[in-house]
Design a protein around this motif. Structure first.
Motif, PDB file in Angstrom:
ATOM      1  N   GLU A 236       0.760  -1.215  -0.034  1.00 49.84           N
ATOM      2  CA  GLU A 236       0.075   0.059  -0.069  1.00 49.84           C
ATOM      3  C   GLU A 236       0.846   1.340  -0.034  1.00 49.84           C
ATOM      4  O   GLU A 236       0.486   2.296  -0.787  1.00 49.84           O
ATOM      5  CB  GLU A 236      -1.008   0.107   1.244  1.00 49.84           C
ATOM      6  CG  GLU A 236      -2.284  -1.192   1.279  1.00 49.84           C
ATOM      7  CD  GLU A 236      -1.389  -2.530   1.775  1.00 49.84           C
ATOM      8  OE1 GLU A 236      -0.487  -2.674   2.326  1.00 49.84           O
ATOM      9  OE2 GLU A 236      -2.177  -3.273   1.132  1.00 49.84           O
ATOM     10  N   VAL A 237       1.851   1.213   0.886  1.00 46.99           N
ATOM     11  CA  VAL A 237       2.781   2.463   0.803  1.00 46.99           C
ATOM     12  C   VAL A 237       3.452   2.426  -0.390  1.00 46.99           C
ATOM     13  O   VAL A 237       3.667   3.591  -0.969  1.00 46.99           O
ATOM     14  CB  VAL A 237       3.770   2.400   2.243  1.00 46.99           C
ATOM     15  CG1 VAL A 237       4.767   3.449   2.182  1.00 46.99           C
ATOM     16  CG2 VAL A 237       3.063   2.253   3.516  1.00 46.99           C
ATOM     17  N   THR A 238       3.997   1.499  -0.910  1.00 40.70           N
ATOM     18  CA  THR A 238       4.625   1.618  -2.289  1.00 40.70           C
ATOM     19  C   THR A 238       3.733   1.939  -3.270  1.00 40.70           C
ATOM     20  O   THR A 238       4.261   2.996  -4.038  1.00 40.70           O
ATOM     21  CB  THR A 238       5.267   0.038  -2.516  1.00 40.70           C
ATOM     22  OG1 THR A 238       6.011  -0.385  -1.556  1.00 40.70           O
ATOM     23  CG2 THR A 238       5.916   0.163  -3.709  1.00 40.70           C
ATOM     24  N   GLU A 239       2.514   1.501  -3.420  1.00 41.81           N
ATOM     25  CA  GLU A 239       1.743   2.179  -4.445  1.00 41.81           C
ATOM     26  C   GLU A 239       1.292   3.458  -4.352  1.00 41.81           C
ATOM     27  O   GLU A 239       1.450   4.247  -5.279  1.00 41.81           O
ATOM     28  CB  GLU A 239       0.268   1.167  -4.178  1.00 41.81           C
ATOM     29  CG  GLU A 239      -0.686   1.332  -5.572  1.00 41.81           C
ATOM     30  CD  GLU A 239       0.419   1.660  -6.905  1.00 41.81           C
ATOM     31  OE1 GLU A 239       0.158   2.469  -7.521  1.00 41.81           O
ATOM     32  OE2 GLU A 239       1.219   0.624  -7.250  1.00 41.81           O
ATOM     33  N   ARG A 240       1.207   3.975  -2.855  1.00 40.83           N
ATOM     34  CA  ARG A 240       0.971   5.716  -2.670  1.00 40.83           C
ATOM     35  C   ARG A 240       2.320   6.281  -2.967  1.00 40.83           C
ATOM     36  O   ARG A 240       2.136   7.329  -3.871  1.00 40.83           O
ATOM     37  CB  ARG A 240       0.782   5.646  -1.170  1.00 40.83           C
ATOM     38  CG  ARG A 240      -0.761   5.542  -0.794  1.00 40.83           C
ATOM     39  CD  ARG A 240      -0.730   6.137   0.383  1.00 40.83           C
ATOM     40  NE  ARG A 240      -0.997   7.700   0.485  1.00 40.83           N
ATOM     41  CZ  ARG A 240      -1.298   8.278   1.667  1.00 40.83           C
ATOM     42  NH1 ARG A 240      -1.693   7.450   2.766  1.00 40.83           N
ATOM     43  NH2 ARG A 240      -1.349   9.497   1.788  1.00 40.83           N
ATOM     44  N   ALA A 241       3.529   5.870  -2.894  1.00 43.53           N
ATOM     45  CA  ALA A 241       4.628   6.642  -3.142  1.00 43.53           C
ATOM     46  C   ALA A 241       4.754   6.616  -4.803  1.00 43.53           C
ATOM     47  O   ALA A 241       5.119   7.556  -5.370  1.00 43.53           O
ATOM     48  CB  ALA A 241       5.758   5.888  -2.673  1.00 43.53           C
ATOM     49  N   ALA A 243       2.278   6.215  -6.919  1.00 43.44           N
ATOM     50  CA  ALA A 243       1.051   7.334  -7.367  1.00 43.44           C
ATOM     51  C   ALA A 243       1.076   8.815  -7.073  1.00 43.44           C
ATOM     52  O   ALA A 243       0.920   9.612  -8.086  1.00 43.44           O
ATOM     53  CB  ALA A 243      -0.138   6.825  -6.777  1.00 43.44           C
ATOM     54  N   GLU A 244       1.671   9.109  -5.871  1.00 42.97           N
ATOM     55  CA  GLU A 244       1.714  10.411  -5.479  1.00 42.97           C
ATOM     56  C   GLU A 244       2.969  11.319  -5.579  1.00 42.97           C
ATOM     57  O   GLU A 244       3.073  12.292  -5.618  1.00 42.97           O
ATOM     58  CB  GLU A 244       1.359  10.337  -3.853  1.00 42.97           C
ATOM     59  CG  GLU A 244      -0.028  10.020  -3.604  1.00 42.97           C
ATOM     60  CD  GLU A 244      -0.257   9.563  -2.140  1.00 42.97           C
ATOM     61  OE1 GLU A 244       0.284  10.393  -1.273  1.00 42.97           O
ATOM     62  OE2 GLU A 244      -1.232   9.173  -1.685  1.00 42.97           O
ATOM     63  N   ILE A 270       8.083   7.854   5.930  1.00 47.89           N
ATOM     64  CA  ILE A 270       6.685   7.539   5.999  1.00 47.89           C
ATOM     65  C   ILE A 270       6.357   7.578   7.611  1.00 47.89           C
ATOM     66  O   ILE A 270       6.880   7.198   8.570  1.00 47.89           O
ATOM     67  CB  ILE A 270       6.789   5.751   5.519  1.00 47.89           C
ATOM     68  CG1 ILE A 270       7.326   5.798   4.455  1.00 47.89           C
ATOM     69  CG2 ILE A 270       5.408   5.319   5.809  1.00 47.89           C
ATOM     70  CD1 ILE A 270       8.565   4.933   4.107  1.00 47.89           C
ATOM     71  N   GLY A 273       1.688   5.488   7.573  1.00 45.56           N
ATOM     72  CA  GLY A 273       1.144   5.172   6.169  1.00 45.56           C
ATOM     73  C   GLY A 273       1.329   6.031   4.786  1.00 45.56           C
ATOM     74  O   GLY A 273       0.920   5.591   3.995  1.00 45.56           O
ATOM     75  N   ALA A 274       1.405   7.311   5.340  1.00 51.44           N
ATOM     76  CA  ALA A 274       1.821   8.193   4.080  1.00 51.44           C
ATOM     77  C   ALA A 274       3.198   8.515   3.916  1.00 51.44           C
ATOM     78  O   ALA A 274       3.952   9.131   4.967  1.00 51.44           O
ATOM     79  CB  ALA A 274       1.291   9.465   4.579  1.00 51.44           C
ATOM     80  N   ARG A 276       6.260  10.524   2.205  1.00 52.06           N
ATOM     81  CA  ARG A 276       6.540  12.062   1.783  1.00 52.06           C
ATOM     82  C   ARG A 276       8.031  12.031   1.288  1.00 52.06           C
ATOM     83  O   ARG A 276       9.131  11.249   1.780  1.00 52.06           O
ATOM     84  CB  ARG A 276       6.724  13.247   2.829  1.00 52.06           C
ATOM     85  CG  ARG A 276       5.122  13.307   3.089  1.00 52.06           C
ATOM     86  CD  ARG A 276       5.088  14.781   3.814  1.00 52.06           C
ATOM     87  NE  ARG A 276       5.472  14.833   5.094  1.00 52.06           N
ATOM     88  CZ  ARG A 276       5.591  15.805   5.825  1.00 52.06           C
ATOM     89  NH1 ARG A 276       5.643  17.061   5.510  1.00 52.06           N
ATOM     90  NH2 ARG A 276       6.233  15.815   7.285  1.00 52.06           N
TER      91      ARG A 276
END
Ligand code: AMP
Ligand code: GLY
Length: 415
Positions: A236-241, A243-244, A270, A273-274, A276
């Motif tokens: 999940e964290v990888t996908e957010r990194a 995508a964002e 991190i 879970g977010a 930056r």
């Protein structure tokens, strides 16, 4: 195909070792290499900042692919020169290498594409910088804008430390530029992608240990050890990194007419879970490359070639469900001053799960001697991180070098 790798550290040893396992690789050259690299591939001395000399060597030796290891030739535009000369090359040109060479540039890109990162401001005027630091208060992070071999960043706990860091940067003289950043909390990890324009593949995740001593104490170094994968980088964290941060950055670079081609090292913080962005590098990490190469083996060449050719359709990467760790042996005194030329007794390794990658070593009469701050990278892979760690430390304990030191706690966060 004959291949040339530029660089001579632990990272380049790992790349050379992995490439040489691939049947596509005929002769593998590494310039300048080191004593360990010379045991696995052919080393030579060559001015790695001169596109012209590199191209001449490639023509004479029928080299079909150049892999650029360190940031200095990338920031100098060596990749541009090689591609202009028709050479298949992995690594960004000078314009895209700004993602590592200028922290202010990276901040500008993040702002333009909305990638989450620490709030910051860039200053060329010392008075304005000091005033900003006083308004923001400590803790605060002060970064010299340009390449500084990992020494340009001060995480200041106090206003005094922040002001001292500013003074040191502005004392360098005219043209100094400083990025002052909000202090971020969380856990750090790195994500590695191979990108060509807006297309990319993920190479894996890793965590390194920047401080010199156990318990993450002591001065910052280039990295005293690493392991892969990094548990904090969940899918999940990888996908957010991706995508964002990664996709918007690649899109913004392409939009500006300076598409990124090469390894994008995405340094992340991190929290809850977010992810930056802390920083980008435009190359594999050292020692992160050692653990990634250990896990990927000869496939590393296939994906690097696919990336350089801009066609990922043929790049089939199988990520084994395993763990790798590397423990750096450094010369006592590193990252300050240290002795060179000390003899090192290396154990014979006949376990395919283990490899000692060399960083600062040199061949001398009678054996190998130390020739740098970070000297050896004892690297192991196994089904679990614990097993890999035990293998690596057992091998490290068989190295006979009284002038060396290592951290005993690599991987502690994940264990
Ligand atoms: P950099 O060279 O930008 O990666 O910075 C070196 C190290 O300083 C990073 O790996 C972090 O540990 C730390 N660092 C950099 N920027 C920040 C920040 N904004 N907040 C907290 N720590 C940071
Ligand atoms: N290990 C940190 C780096 O390669 O930048």
């Amino acid at each position: 195909m004959n291949i040339l790798i530029l660089g001579g550290g632990g990272r380049e040893h790992a790349i050379a070792w992995a490439f040489a396992q691939n049947p596509k690789a005929e002769r593998v050259f590494c310039a300048p290499g080191n004593a360990g690299i010379a045991e696995d591939v052919e080393t030579l001395s060559l001015d790695v900042l001169s596109g012209e000399r590199i191209l001449a060597f490639c023509r004479e030796n029928d080299v079909g692919f150049v892999m650029i290891g360190p940031e200095a030739p990338l920031a100098e535009g060596v990749a541009d020169a090689l591609r202009a000369g028709g050479m298949l090359t992995l690594g960004p040109g000078r314009a895209a290498a700004q993602l590592e060479a200028s922290k202010a540039f990276t901040k500008e890109i993040c702002e333009a594409c909305g990638a989450p990162t620490a709030a910051s401001q860039t200053f060329t005027d010392p008075e304005a910088a000091r005033a900003y630091v006083r308004t923001e208060g400590a803790p605060i992070v002060v970064k010299a804008d340009g390449l500084a071999a990992g020494k340009g960043v001060t995480v200041a706990e106090t206003l005094e430390a922040a002001e001292a860091a500013l003074e040191a940067i502005f004392d360098e003289g005219a043209g100094a530029r400083v990025v002052i950043e909000e202090f971020m909390t969380g856990e750090e990890a790195s994500l590695f992608v191979l990108a060509n324009g807006e297309e990319f593949v993920t190479l894996g995740t890793a965590q390194d240990h920047k401080r010199a001593f156990d318990g993450d104490t002591g001065p910052n170094t280039g990295g005293m050890g690493a392991y892969s994968p990094a548990p904090v980088m969940t899918p999940e964290v990888t996908e957010r990194a991706l995508a964002e941060i990664v996709r918007p950055t690649l899109a913004e670079m392409a939009r500006r007419g300076t598409p990124f081609q090469g390894v994008l090292y995405v340094g992340l913080m991190i929290e809850a879970g977010a992810p930056r962005l802390v920083e980008y590098n435009v190359r594999l990490g050292d020692p992160e490359a050692q653990v990634l190469a250990m896990r990927l083996g000869g496939q590393l060449l296939d994906i690097c070639l696919a990336c350089a050719e801009g066609d990922f359709s043929q790049a089939k990467v199988t990520f084994a469900e395993d763990h790798a760790i590397t423990v750096v042996m450094a010369a006592q005194g590193y990252p300050g001053s240290y002795a060179k030329g000390e003899p090192i007794g290396l154990p014979v390794i006949d376990d395919p799960r283990l490899k000692i990658f060399h960083a600062g070593t040199k061949a001398a009469e009678g054996g190998i001697v130390s020739n740098g701050g970070r000297v050896l990278n004892v690297t192991a892979r196994a089904a679990t991180l614990r097993e890999a760690r035990d293998l690596a430390y057992e091998a490290a304990d068989r190295i006979d070098w009284p002038g060396g030191f290592l951290r005993r706690d690599i991987g502690w966060r994940a264990l």
